[in-house]
Design a protein around this motif. Structure first.
Motif, short mmCIF file in Angstrom:
data_model
loop_
_atom_site.label_atom_id
_atom_site.label_comp_id
_atom_site.label_asym_id
_atom_site.label_seq_id
_atom_site.Cartn_x
_atom_site.Cartn_y
_atom_site.Cartn_z
N LYS A 46 0.83 -1.20 0.00
CA LYS A 46 0.00 0.00 0.00
C LYS A 46 0.87 1.25 0.00
O LYS A 46 0.50 2.29 -0.55
N GLU A 47 2.04 1.13 0.64
CA GLU A 47 2.95 2.26 0.71
C GLU A 47 4.38 1.72 0.75
O GLU A 47 4.67 0.78 1.49
N TRP A 48 5.25 2.32 -0.03
CA TRP A 48 6.64 1.85 -0.06
C TRP A 48 7.35 2.22 1.23
O TRP A 48 7.24 3.34 1.71
N PRO A 49 8.09 1.28 1.83
CA PRO A 49 8.84 1.58 3.06
C PRO A 49 10.00 2.54 2.77
O PRO A 49 10.44 2.68 1.63
N GLU A 129 13.13 2.41 7.68
CA GLU A 129 12.60 1.09 8.05
C GLU A 129 13.51 -0.04 7.58
O GLU A 129 13.64 -1.06 8.25
N TRP A 130 14.10 0.15 6.42
CA TRP A 130 14.97 -0.88 5.85
C TRP A 130 16.31 -0.26 5.46
O TRP A 130 16.37 0.93 5.14
N VAL A 131 17.36 -1.08 5.49
CA VAL A 131 18.65 -0.68 4.94
C VAL A 131 19.03 -1.71 3.88
O VAL A 131 18.90 -2.92 4.08
N VAL A 132 19.44 -1.21 2.73
CA VAL A 132 19.84 -2.07 1.61
C VAL A 132 21.34 -1.92 1.43
O VAL A 132 21.85 -0.82 1.24
N PHE A 133 22.07 -3.04 1.50
CA PHE A 133 23.51 -3.04 1.33
C PHE A 133 23.86 -3.38 -0.12
O PHE A 133 23.24 -4.24 -0.75
N SER A 134 24.88 -2.71 -0.64
CA SER A 134 25.35 -2.99 -1.99
C SER A 134 26.83 -2.67 -2.08
O SER A 134 27.37 -1.94 -1.25
N ASP A 135 27.49 -3.23 -3.09
CA ASP A 135 28.91 -2.98 -3.33
C ASP A 135 29.08 -1.93 -4.43
O ASP A 135 28.21 -1.78 -5.30
#
Length: 395
Positions: A46-49, A129-135
């Motif tokens: 319904k809503e993007w975090p 709310e979220w953490v996204v890890f990337s290189d």
């Protein structure tokens, strides 16, 4: 004596076969049984975090501009995304490059203590709310963040693993490409059965509230961070449509060096699993982790050696073992040709997979030796992958 050789040969063959073929087939079977008669209804958000895209980069100037442009172009509401880059100890022009992008936040300290320390240093400041890890060398598909968050809808999901894709520009460097396709297939079955057993550091997401600092001497930081979340009763989902892409390492020696580094981390995590006492995991996850992670790191590399030695002793027993020995001889000679002459002659594509398979297991043995001898360093320097500036993992 021959009876013991028979036991060693067939037990070793069974363990290798189970690890790479039997386990995936059992997963597929269990998923079919579990999902029989079930209808999967589409679920939408319904809503993007809110998300923090966190990238740890050490001296990644050569690929950082492309990473920044890629991150800013991601198809996700930009008022819900923060882009953070940690460059502890960097000595190139990375910081000045990042400062040209006003919406990107730079975290820097002069002391370099490795990727995991850099991540854990800034995690207390994350408020999304979220953490996204990337290189820094991994380019994300533009809809990757959306696909990660769609997979994160179930309340029991604490981590979401993206799909790592490795592309090869040379004939001999395609082993890792094949390997990651195989891994993707296994992870899809794991996610549908119970939980994926780990993530690739190029792209994965974690609920910020569930993040728990792990030991800073951890080499496979992505694996340890994910396992810390599963200790709290959450699962790791798989989002195959959330993809990160990078180029394979063309140089065989550099590719092997990186593989040893990855193997050292796998062995370290497997040994901690064996010696660290009881974990708060359900039986299904234990089965997945032992089959997918522990056997690969601690058992199958040595089983290949036992198969070879016991087969030599069994040649006179039956013609079947003579044929088995002939097949092994062809494979190992082919691997030697591929390894030694890779920059001198054309190497057939038939050697790509067996060569990578054997090297990966040799790297696992070397990784175990490095770990036990104290040579498995936590801090790792990036490896250049090709003339276009793609680089290996950094810690």
């Amino acid at each position: 004596m021959m009876q013991w050789m028979l036991y060693i040969f067939w037990i070793s063959v069974f363990l290798v076969g189970y690890t790479y073929l039997g386990y995936p087939l059992l997963l597929a079977l269990f998923v079919k049984i579990k999902e029989r008669g079930q209808s999967v209804l589409p679920v939408t958000l319904k809503e993007w975090p809110t998300i923090t895209l966190l990238i740890a980069a050490y001296n990644e100037e050569i690929c950082l501009r492309a990473k920044l442009e890629n991150s800013l172009a991601l198809d996700y509401p930009m008022d819900k995304v923060k882009i953070w880059i940690v460059t502890d100890g960097t000595t190139d022009e990375s910081n000045s490059l990042i400062q040209r992008y006003p919406t990107v936040q730079l975290f820097y300290q002069a002391e370099r203590r490795g990727k995991l320390h850099a991540i854990q240093r800034v995690m207390p400041e994350v408020e999304t709310e979220w953490v996204v890890f990337s290189d820094a060398n991994a380019m994300l598909a533009l809809d990757s963040l959306q696909r990660l968050m769609e997979a994160a809808i179930p309340k029991n999901v604490g981590v979401v693993a993206g799909e790592k894709r490795v592309y090869s520009g040379t004939n001999m460097a395609g082993g890792e490409t094949i390997y990651w396709r195989y891994e993707s297939w296994v992870k899809q079955w794991e996610g549908r059965f119970y939980s994926v057993t780990g993530t690739a550091g190029e792209l994965y997401a974690i609920r910020t509230s569930l993040f728990t600092p792990v030991a800073e001497d951890s080499i496979s930081d992505d694996l340890e961070i994910g396992w810390a979340v599963t200790e709290k009763g959450y699962t790791i989902a798989y989002a195959p449509a959330a993809t990160s892409s990078e180029t394979d390492i063309a140089d065989a020696a550099l590719a092997y060096k990186r593989r040893v580094r990855v193997a050292t981390g796998s062995v370290q995590s497997a040994m901690r699993l064996m010696l660290g006492g009881k974990r708060n995991w359900p039986l299904a996850f234990w089965w997945e982790v032992i089959s997918h992670r522990w056997l690969r790191a601690m058992v199958t590399p040595y089983c290949l050696f036992f198969i070879l030695v016991s087969n030599l002793a069994l040649i006179s027993v039956h013609v079947f073992y003579s044929w088995c020995m002939a097949v092994q001889a062809v494979v190992y000679i082919g691997v030697f040709v591929d390894w030694y002459f890779s920059h001198r002659i054309f190497v057939t594509r038939l050697l790509i997979w067996p060569s990578f398979f054997v090297r990966a297991h040799l790297a696992m043995i070397k990784g175990a030796w490095d770990l036990l001898s104290g040579r498995g360093a936590v801090i790792w320097d990036p490896i250049p992958r090709d003339t276009n500036g793609d680089r290996g993992k950094n810690n």
